[in-house]
Design an enzyme around this catalytic site. Structure first.
Site, PDB file in Angstrom:
ATOM      1  N   HIS A  12       0.837  -1.203   0.000  1.00  0.00           N
ATOM      2  CA  HIS A  12       0.000   0.000   0.000  1.00  0.00           C
ATOM      3  C   HIS A  12       0.875   1.257   0.000  1.00  0.00           C
ATOM      4  CE1 HIS A  12      -3.495   2.535   1.308  1.00  0.00           C
ATOM      5  NE2 HIS A  12      -2.532   3.210   1.912  1.00  0.00           N
ATOM      6  N   GLU A  13       1.874   1.288   0.868  1.00  0.00           N
ATOM      7  CA  GLU A  13       2.745   2.462   0.954  1.00  0.00           C
ATOM      8  C   GLU A  13       3.596   2.627  -0.300  1.00  0.00           C
ATOM      9  OE1 GLU A  13       2.153   4.545   3.123  1.00  0.00           O
ATOM     10  OE2 GLU A  13       0.929   3.300   4.446  1.00  0.00           O
TER      11      GLU A  13
ATOM     12  N   HIS B 152       1.610   4.313  -2.945  1.00  0.00           N
ATOM     13  CA  HIS B 152       1.537   5.773  -2.780  1.00  0.00           C
ATOM     14  C   HIS B 152       2.741   6.455  -3.436  1.00  0.00           C
ATOM     15  CE1 HIS B 152      -2.049   6.449  -0.554  1.00  0.00           C
ATOM     16  NE2 HIS B 152      -1.686   5.780   0.523  1.00  0.00           N
TER      17      HIS B 152
ATOM     18  N   GLU C  23      -6.434   6.754  -1.415  1.00  0.00           N
ATOM     19  CA  GLU C  23      -6.307   5.632  -0.477  1.00  0.00           C
ATOM     20  C   GLU C  23      -6.955   4.382  -1.065  1.00  0.00           C
ATOM     21  OE1 GLU C  23      -4.638   5.323   2.387  1.00  0.00           O
ATOM     22  OE2 GLU C  23      -3.870   7.346   2.016  1.00  0.00           O
TER      23      GLU C  23
END
Length: 269
Positions: free
Chosen positions: A129-130, A133, A197
């Site tokens: 997930h990070e 980003h 997100e």
């Protein structure tokens, strides 16, 4: 992202157009306004990254001690076609993680509390997930959006001052109008943040093959945050983290993160 960038540029162009209408005869003031806005965004990006890492006391993650994490991040970064981000670890007081920087110069910070409560598959979901980003340039886009909101607010203040009598009443009115205009633009920026997100969740789901591990991680993170009695997380850092709690309509409107329950539902759908 092209659409998002276009809309943010439209906000910026509108502000500069107003400045041109007000100060077009004075090229010096207009040049200062444009140059100042660029410097402001750059300053927010540089100082924001430094402040975020410093506020949690982040340290470099030892590669020998956390070899599996380094190997996973290196493999995913290679698949994404970007340089492996710097990995750091911190005692945040809560289980969480966040990313700062851009492609080629990114940093992922993981709390020791998070590593303790998640299994390997769940932790991989959070890391993916990070990394999404950073790959999607979300951090840069958020800083750019905040900078544009500040510029638009400042120009709105000057418009009120220069169109009025420039007295004390106009001074206070300029502050109110500037803050309201900045708040309006920030609502749009925060809506972008919530949408990104969902995108990062979807990208992470694609990396690890299914959404349930990240969904389980979010459940554990939510429970860990609710139980924590020592939430030392800085407000600005909280906006960068994988988890954000918000209750009530207004709180959700100004939140950087969508409701965890909805994220979990989408991951498991």
């Amino acid at each position: 992202m092209v659409l998002v960038g276009s809309i943010l540029f439209a906000f910026y162009s509108l502000a500069i157009a107003v400045a041109w209408a007000m100060f077009g005869q004075n090229n010096t003031i207009l040049a200062i306004a444009i140059l100042g806005s660029v410097v402001l965004v750059g300053f927010q990006y540089k100082v924001g990254k430094w402040a975020a890492l410093r506020s949690v006391g982040a340290e470099d993650m030892p590669e020998q001690q956390y070899a599996q994490i380094h190997q996973f991040v290196e493999g995913v970064s290679r698949d994404m076609g970007m340089e492996k981000p710097r990995l750091m670890i911190a005692n945040m007081g809560v289980p969480n993680a966040f990313a700062v920087g851009r492609r080629g110069n990114g940093t992922v910070v993981v709390s020791r509390e998070l590593i303790q409560i998640l299994d390997r598959e769940e932790l991989n979901g959070v890391l993916a997930h990070e990394l999404a980003h950073i790959d999607n340039r979300d951090v840069v886009m958020m800083v750019l959006g905040q900078g544009i909101a500040s510029v638009v607010g400042i120009i709105a203040q000057y418009v009120v001052l220069f169109t009025g009598d420039n007295d004390l009443a106009d001074f206070f009115l300029a502050i109110v109008v500037g803050n309201l205009v900045q708040f309006f633009v920030m609502l749009f920026v925060l809506a972008i943040s919530r949408y990104r997100e969902y995108v990062a969740d979807s990208d992470a789901k694609g990396v690890i093959g299914r959404g349930d591990p990240l969904a389980r991680a979010l459940e554990k993170i939510q429970q860990g945050n609710q139980r924590s009695q020592n939430d030392r997380l800085d407000e600005n850092v909280s906006a960068l983290c994988i988890f954000g709690s918000s209750k009530g309509v207004l709180a959700k409107l100004v939140s950087t993160h969508p409701p965890v329950e909805e994220r979990i539902r989408r991951l498991r759908s």
